[in-house]
Design an enzyme around this catalytic site. Structure first.
Site, PDB file in Angstrom:
ATOM      1  N   HIS A 211       8.008 -12.097 -13.268  1.00 36.12           N
ATOM      2  CA  HIS A 211       8.998 -12.497 -14.278  1.00 36.12           C
ATOM      3  C   HIS A 211       9.895 -13.614 -13.774  1.00 36.12           C
ATOM      4  O   HIS A 211      10.605 -13.435 -12.790  1.00 36.12           O
ATOM      5  CB  HIS A 211       9.864 -11.344 -14.784  1.00 36.12           C
ATOM      6  CG  HIS A 211      10.307 -11.595 -16.201  1.00 36.12           C
ATOM      7  ND1 HIS A 211      11.357 -12.417 -16.505  1.00 36.12           N
ATOM      8  CD2 HIS A 211       9.796 -11.197 -17.386  1.00 36.12           C
ATOM      9  CE1 HIS A 211      11.484 -12.494 -17.813  1.00 36.12           C
ATOM     10  NE2 HIS A 211      10.545 -11.773 -18.378  1.00 36.12           N
TER      11      HIS A 211
ATOM     12  N   THR B 175      10.367  -9.942 -22.091  1.00 31.14           N
ATOM     13  CA  THR B 175      10.771  -8.673 -21.486  1.00 31.14           C
ATOM     14  C   THR B 175      12.033  -8.895 -20.654  1.00 31.14           C
ATOM     15  O   THR B 175      12.056  -9.728 -19.755  1.00 31.14           O
ATOM     16  CB  THR B 175       9.632  -8.151 -20.577  1.00 31.14           C
ATOM     17  OG1 THR B 175       8.406  -8.350 -21.267  1.00 31.14           O
ATOM     18  CG2 THR B 175       9.817  -6.696 -20.262  1.00 31.14           C
TER      19      THR B 175
ATOM     20  N   GLU C 266      -0.605  -5.699 -20.315  1.00 31.91           N
ATOM     21  CA  GLU C 266       0.804  -5.271 -20.402  1.00 31.91           C
ATOM     22  C   GLU C 266       1.022  -4.670 -21.770  1.00 31.91           C
ATOM     23  O   GLU C 266       0.607  -5.250 -22.785  1.00 31.91           O
ATOM     24  CB  GLU C 266       1.742  -6.480 -20.273  1.00 31.91           C
ATOM     25  CG  GLU C 266       1.961  -6.962 -18.893  1.00 31.91           C
ATOM     26  CD  GLU C 266       2.916  -8.151 -18.907  1.00 31.91           C
ATOM     27  OE1 GLU C 266       3.646  -8.355 -19.891  1.00 31.91           O
ATOM     28  OE2 GLU C 266       2.889  -8.892 -17.934  1.00 31.91           O
TER      29      GLU C 266
ATOM     30  N   GLU D 155       5.315  -2.988 -10.714  1.00 33.59           N
ATOM     31  CA  GLU D 155       5.591  -4.424 -10.679  1.00 33.59           C
ATOM     32  C   GLU D 155       7.108  -4.550 -10.660  1.00 33.59           C
ATOM     33  O   GLU D 155       7.777  -4.100 -11.598  1.00 33.59           O
ATOM     34  CB  GLU D 155       5.000  -5.130 -11.903  1.00 33.59           C
ATOM     35  CG  GLU D 155       5.305  -6.632 -11.890  1.00 33.59           C
ATOM     36  CD  GLU D 155       4.620  -7.401 -13.019  1.00 33.59           C
ATOM     37  OE1 GLU D 155       3.495  -7.025 -13.420  1.00 33.59           O
ATOM     38  OE2 GLU D 155       5.233  -8.363 -13.502  1.00 33.59           O
TER      39      GLU D 155
ATOM     40  N   ARG E 111       3.263 -10.586 -31.805  1.00 29.56           N
ATOM     41  CA  ARG E 111       3.813 -11.936 -32.013  1.00 29.56           C
ATOM     42  C   ARG E 111       2.972 -13.007 -31.334  1.00 29.56           C
ATOM     43  O   ARG E 111       3.040 -14.162 -31.689  1.00 29.56           O
ATOM     44  CB  ARG E 111       5.267 -12.016 -31.556  1.00 29.56           C
ATOM     45  CG  ARG E 111       5.448 -11.948 -30.065  1.00 29.56           C
ATOM     46  CD  ARG E 111       6.884 -12.238 -29.674  1.00 29.56           C
ATOM     47  NE  ARG E 111       7.792 -11.186 -30.054  1.00 29.56           N
ATOM     48  CZ  ARG E 111       8.943 -10.922 -29.411  1.00 29.56           C
ATOM     49  NH1 ARG E 111       9.294 -11.675 -28.386  1.00 29.56           N
ATOM     50  NH2 ARG E 111       9.719  -9.949 -29.771  1.00 29.56           N
TER      51      ARG E 111
ATOM     52  N   ARG F 288       1.925  -7.026 -27.714  1.00 26.66           N
ATOM     53  CA  ARG F 288       3.206  -6.471 -28.180  1.00 26.66           C
ATOM     54  C   ARG F 288       3.000  -5.716 -29.476  1.00 26.66           C
ATOM     55  O   ARG F 288       2.094  -6.013 -30.259  1.00 26.66           O
ATOM     56  CB  ARG F 288       4.229  -7.606 -28.397  1.00 26.66           C
ATOM     57  CG  ARG F 288       4.635  -8.293 -27.108  1.00 26.66           C
ATOM     58  CD  ARG F 288       5.753  -9.284 -27.365  1.00 26.66           C
ATOM     59  NE  ARG F 288       7.015  -8.619 -27.539  1.00 26.66           N
ATOM     60  CZ  ARG F 288       7.984  -8.550 -26.619  1.00 26.66           C
ATOM     61  NH1 ARG F 288       7.827  -9.137 -25.458  1.00 26.66           N
ATOM     62  NH2 ARG F 288       9.099  -7.916 -26.864  1.00 26.66           N
TER      63      ARG F 288
ATOM     64  N   ASN G 142      -0.510 -15.105 -16.682  1.00 22.16           N
ATOM     65  CA  ASN G 142      -0.190 -14.558 -18.004  1.00 22.16           C
ATOM     66  C   ASN G 142      -0.386 -15.653 -19.049  1.00 22.16           C
ATOM     67  O   ASN G 142       0.259 -16.701 -18.996  1.00 22.16           O
ATOM     68  CB  ASN G 142       1.261 -14.063 -18.002  1.00 22.16           C
ATOM     69  CG  ASN G 142       1.656 -13.465 -19.336  1.00 22.16           C
ATOM     70  OD1 ASN G 142       1.397 -14.050 -20.376  1.00 22.16           O
ATOM     71  ND2 ASN G 142       2.285 -12.314 -19.313  1.00 22.16           N
TER      72      ASN G 142
ATOM     73  N   HIS H 166       1.502 -17.277 -23.763  1.00 26.33           N
ATOM     74  CA  HIS H 166       2.067 -18.441 -24.468  1.00 26.33           C
ATOM     75  C   HIS H 166       1.005 -19.314 -25.127  1.00 26.33           C
ATOM     76  O   HIS H 166       1.312 -20.085 -26.029  1.00 26.33           O
ATOM     77  CB  HIS H 166       2.939 -19.264 -23.529  1.00 26.33           C
ATOM     78  CG  HIS H 166       4.217 -18.562 -23.187  1.00 26.33           C
ATOM     79  ND1 HIS H 166       4.972 -17.908 -24.124  1.00 26.33           N
ATOM     80  CD2 HIS H 166       4.863 -18.407 -22.015  1.00 26.33           C
ATOM     81  CE1 HIS H 166       6.035 -17.377 -23.534  1.00 26.33           C
ATOM     82  NE2 HIS H 166       5.983 -17.658 -22.256  1.00 26.33           N
TER      83      HIS H 166
ATOM     84  N   HIS I 119       0.004  -9.555 -22.741  1.00 24.85           N
ATOM     85  CA  HIS I 119       0.914  -8.525 -23.256  1.00 24.85           C
ATOM     86  C   HIS I 119       0.624  -8.357 -24.746  1.00 24.85           C
ATOM     87  O   HIS I 119       0.898  -9.262 -25.537  1.00 24.85           O
ATOM     88  CB  HIS I 119       2.351  -8.982 -23.025  1.00 24.85           C
ATOM     89  CG  HIS I 119       3.385  -7.976 -23.421  1.00 24.85           C
ATOM     90  ND1 HIS I 119       4.724  -8.161 -23.176  1.00 24.85           N
ATOM     91  CD2 HIS I 119       3.291  -6.766 -24.047  1.00 24.85           C
ATOM     92  CE1 HIS I 119       5.411  -7.113 -23.630  1.00 24.85           C
ATOM     93  NE2 HIS I 119       4.565  -6.265 -24.173  1.00 24.85           N
TER      94      HIS I 119
HETATM   95  N1  PXP Z   1       5.384  -9.561 -15.678  1.00 26.55           N
HETATM   96  C1  PXP Z   1       5.776  -8.913 -16.795  1.00 26.55           C
HETATM   97  C2  PXP Z   1       5.752  -7.424 -16.791  1.00 26.55           C
HETATM   98  C3  PXP Z   1       6.171  -9.614 -17.950  1.00 26.55           C
HETATM   99  O1  PXP Z   1       6.562  -8.935 -19.051  1.00 26.55           O
HETATM  100  C4  PXP Z   1       6.131 -11.017 -17.927  1.00 26.55           C
HETATM  101  C5  PXP Z   1       6.515 -11.795 -19.156  1.00 26.55           C
HETATM  102  O2  PXP Z   1       5.609 -11.543 -20.166  1.00 26.55           O
HETATM  103  C6  PXP Z   1       5.688 -11.654 -16.761  1.00 26.55           C
HETATM  104  C7  PXP Z   1       5.353 -10.908 -15.645  1.00 26.55           C
HETATM  105  C8  PXP Z   1       5.569 -13.136 -16.673  1.00 26.55           C
HETATM  106  O3  PXP Z   1       6.840 -13.715 -16.751  1.00 26.55           O
HETATM  107  P1  PXP Z   1       6.985 -15.284 -16.851  1.00 26.55           P
HETATM  108  O4  PXP Z   1       6.366 -15.701 -18.144  1.00 26.55           O
HETATM  109  O5  PXP Z   1       8.468 -15.486 -16.812  1.00 26.55           O
HETATM  110  O6  PXP Z   1       6.260 -15.875 -15.687  1.00 26.55           O
END
Ligand code: PXP
Length: 240
Positions: free
Chosen positions: A191, A101, A70, A151, A49, A45, A7, A10, A43
Site C-alpha cells: 500500500h 483501502t 484481494e 500483509e 468499481r 470489490r 496490482n 487501475h 481486488h
Molecule cells: N495491498 C492491498 C491489500 C491493497 O488493498 C492495495 C490497494 O489496492 C495494495 C496493496 C496496493 O496499493 P497501491 O496501489 O497503493 O500500490
C-alpha cells in the site's frame, strides 16, 4: 529480496470509466509478467468499481505466476473464491465510500467470524493472508485465525511527511515483521509503495512479497507496463 505482486486494478478502473472492453486487465497481466512480475493481484470489490467477476475467472486461466485475490471477508466473496480458487486470498476491509483501502482490517472486532472465514477458505485449499496494521494485537489475532500470511499495511510509512516520521514508521514495520515471523506467519507488505520509497521496506528481513499497484500503473501510462514493472524490480533491489 521480496518478490513483486503487481496490482492491476487501475487498468480495470480505466475500462470501467467508459464501461467498455478496453484496456483489458487480462492483457495487463501478460505484460506485467513479461516485465518480471512474480504475481498478479486483483481486488474484486463488492461494488465492482474496477475488477469484474469475468476478469478474475479469466485471470485464473491465464496468469502464469500466481494470482492473489484481494477481497472483503464476506459470504459472497468467500463463495466466489472457493469457485475460482486463486493461489491465495488477501482479506481486506472495505468501505464503499473509500477511494482505496484505507487501513488494515480490525481482526479483534469480529474475531470468531473471521476465524470461520479462514477455515472455509482453507478447506477449499486456499491459503489466506490478512491485511493488517503492524500492531502486535492484530498480529496475534491473525495467528489465532490460523491464517498462513499477513500483509502489513505500509500506508503510514508511505505517507510520512518527514524523514523522522518515515524512519519511525519503518521501525514499526520492522518490529511487526519480526513479531509475525517469530509467531510463524509469512509476511507480505503493501500500500502506497513507490519507486522512491520501496527500497527500505524491501530490505526488511523476512518479507516475502510486496504488492504494488498505483505507482506502477502511473508510470506505465508513460513508459509502458512491461518497462514499469521492470523498473520496479530494479527499485526493489536498490538499482534504480
Ligand atoms: N495491498 C492491498 C491489500 C491493497 O488493498 C492495495 C490497494 O489496492 C495494495 C496493496 C496496493 O496499493 P497501491 O496501489 O497503493 O500500490
Amino acid at each position: 529480496m521480496p518478490s513483486l505482486g503487481v496490482n492491476i486494478d487501475h487498468i480495470a478502473t480505466i475500462r470501467q470509466a467508459r464501461r467498455t472492453v478496453e484496456p483489458d486487465p487480462v492483457a495487463a497481466a501478460v505484460l506485467a509478467e513479461l516485465g518480471g512480475a512474480d504475481g498478479i493481484t486483483v481486488h474484486l470489490r463488492e461494488d465492482r468499481r474496477h475488477i469484474q467477476d469475468r476478469d478474475v475467472r479469466i485471470l485464473r486461466e491465464t496468469v502464469r505466476t500466481h494470482l492473489n485475490l484481494e477481497m472483503a471477508p464476506t459470504p459472497e466473496m468467500v463463495s466466489i473464491a472457493l469457485s475460482i480458487k486463486p493461489d491465495y486470498v488477501t482479506l481486506v476491509p472495505e468501505r464503499r465510500e473509500e477511494i482505496t483501502t484505507e487501513g488494515g482490517i480490525d481482526l479483534l472486532a469480529n474475531f470468531e467470524r473471521f476465524r470461520e472465514i479462514v477455515a472455509q477458505l482453507q478447506s477449499g485449499g486456499i491459503p489466506v493472508s490478512w491485511f493488517i496494521d503492524a500492531d502486535l494485537a492484530q498480529i496475534e489475532a491473525a495467528v489465532k485465525t490460523q491464517a498462513q500470511f499477513i500483509e502489513l499495511h505500509t500506508g503510514k510509512y508511505a505517507e510520512a511527511q518527514s524523514e523522522t516520521t518515515r524512519q519511525q514508521e519503518l521501525e514499526v514495520l520492522r518490529l511487526g515483521c519480526e513479531q509475525a515471523i517469530a509467531a510463524g506467519l509469512r509476511v507480505n507488505l503493501g500500500h502506497g509503495l513507490t519507486y522512491t520509497n520501496v527500497y527500505p521496506v524491501a530490505c526488511l528481513p523476512g518479507v516475502e512479497e510486496l504488492n504494488i499497484g498505483h505507482t506502477i500503473i502511473s508510470r506505465a501510462v508513460f513508459v509502458g507496463l512491461e518497462r514499469a514493472v521492470r523498473d520496479m524490480k530494479l527499485a526493489i533491489t536498490g538499482q534504480l
